[in-house]
Motif scaffolding. Structure first.
Motif, PDB file in Angstrom:
ATOM      1  N   ASP A  24     -23.659  85.011  65.927  1.00 45.23           N
ATOM      2  CA  ASP A  24     -23.716  85.612  67.187  1.00 45.23           C
ATOM      3  C   ASP A  24     -22.267  85.853  67.900  1.00 45.23           C
ATOM      4  OD1 ASP A  24     -25.801  86.428  69.207  1.00 45.23           O
ATOM      5  OD2 ASP A  24     -24.995  84.508  70.362  1.00 45.23           O
ATOM      6  N   ILE A  25     -21.572  84.813  67.899  1.00 43.61           N
ATOM      7  CA  ILE A  25     -20.239  85.083  68.387  1.00 43.61           C
ATOM      8  C   ILE A  25     -19.480  86.632  68.049  1.00 43.61           C
ATOM      9  CG2 ILE A  25     -17.907  84.273  68.667  1.00 43.61           C
ATOM     10  CD1 ILE A  25     -19.160  81.391  68.762  1.00 43.61           C
ATOM     11  N   PRO A  29     -19.267  89.180  71.245  1.00 39.46           N
ATOM     12  CA  PRO A  29     -17.974  88.341  71.671  1.00 39.46           C
ATOM     13  C   PRO A  29     -18.011  88.348  73.344  1.00 39.46           C
ATOM     14  CG  PRO A  29     -17.408  90.569  70.818  1.00 39.46           C
ATOM     15  CD  PRO A  29     -18.748  90.392  70.567  1.00 39.46           C
ATOM     16  N   LYS A  31     -20.283  87.932  75.176  1.00 39.13           N
ATOM     17  CA  LYS A  31     -21.167  86.610  75.740  1.00 39.13           C
ATOM     18  C   LYS A  31     -20.306  85.288  75.668  1.00 39.13           C
ATOM     19  CE  LYS A  31     -25.373  84.625  73.901  1.00 39.13           C
ATOM     20  NZ  LYS A  31     -26.467  84.848  73.018  1.00 39.13           N
ATOM     21  N   TYR A  32     -19.509  85.169  74.740  1.00 36.42           N
ATOM     22  CA  TYR A  32     -18.547  83.903  74.645  1.00 36.42           C
ATOM     23  C   TYR A  32     -17.298  83.971  75.521  1.00 36.42           C
ATOM     24  CZ  TYR A  32     -22.521  82.915  71.516  1.00 36.42           C
ATOM     25  OH  TYR A  32     -23.768  82.620  71.112  1.00 36.42           O
ATOM     26  N   SER A  33     -16.960  85.232  75.953  1.00 34.78           N
ATOM     27  CA  SER A  33     -15.416  85.373  76.072  1.00 34.78           C
ATOM     28  C   SER A  33     -14.883  84.191  77.229  1.00 34.78           C
ATOM     29  CB  SER A  33     -15.068  86.798  76.573  1.00 34.78           C
ATOM     30  OG  SER A  33     -16.189  86.924  77.858  1.00 34.78           O
ATOM     31  N   LYS A  35     -16.474  80.963  77.509  1.00 36.51           N
ATOM     32  CA  LYS A  35     -17.103  79.790  77.248  1.00 36.51           C
ATOM     33  C   LYS A  35     -16.407  78.579  77.439  1.00 36.51           C
ATOM     34  CE  LYS A  35     -21.283  80.572  76.105  1.00 36.51           C
ATOM     35  NZ  LYS A  35     -22.429  79.860  76.918  1.00 36.51           N
ATOM     36  N   LEU A  63     -11.801  82.620  73.703  1.00 33.89           N
ATOM     37  CA  LEU A  63     -12.846  82.047  74.462  1.00 33.89           C
ATOM     38  C   LEU A  63     -12.399  81.419  75.906  1.00 33.89           C
ATOM     39  CD1 LEU A  63     -13.835  79.533  71.302  1.00 33.89           C
ATOM     40  CD2 LEU A  63     -15.207  81.666  72.147  1.00 33.89           C
TER      41      LEU A  63
END
Length: 73
Positions: A24-25, A29, A31-33, A35, A63
């Motif tokens: 998923d990452i 990407p 979505k997780y940039s 986190k 991240l």
């Protein structure tokens, strides 16, 4: 999961969940940039390896890690 020392400590289901999140990452990407914004991250290795260290640092930067928040051992 808070800590992971040995892959043998994980069940097959937990390993599959980690692989799903990793996929998923890769697929999302953005979505997780951020986190890891405002979190402290560490890289700890038994042997020095510039390539490994730089790979991990690059991933941490993706991240949202700030450059001055890294600790090396």
């Amino acid at each position: 999961m808070k800590h992971l020392i040995d892959i043998k400590d994980l069940s097959v289901n937990e390993i599959n969940e980690l692989i799903e999140v990793a996929n998923d990452i890769i697929a999302n990407p953005e979505k997780y940039s951020h986190k890891c914004d405002c979190k402290k991250l560490a890289t700890l290795f038994f042997e020095p390896s510039t390539r490994t260290r730089l790979s991990f640092e690059a991933a941490m930067m993706e991240l949202g890690r700030k450059c001055n928040w890294i600790f090396r051992s």
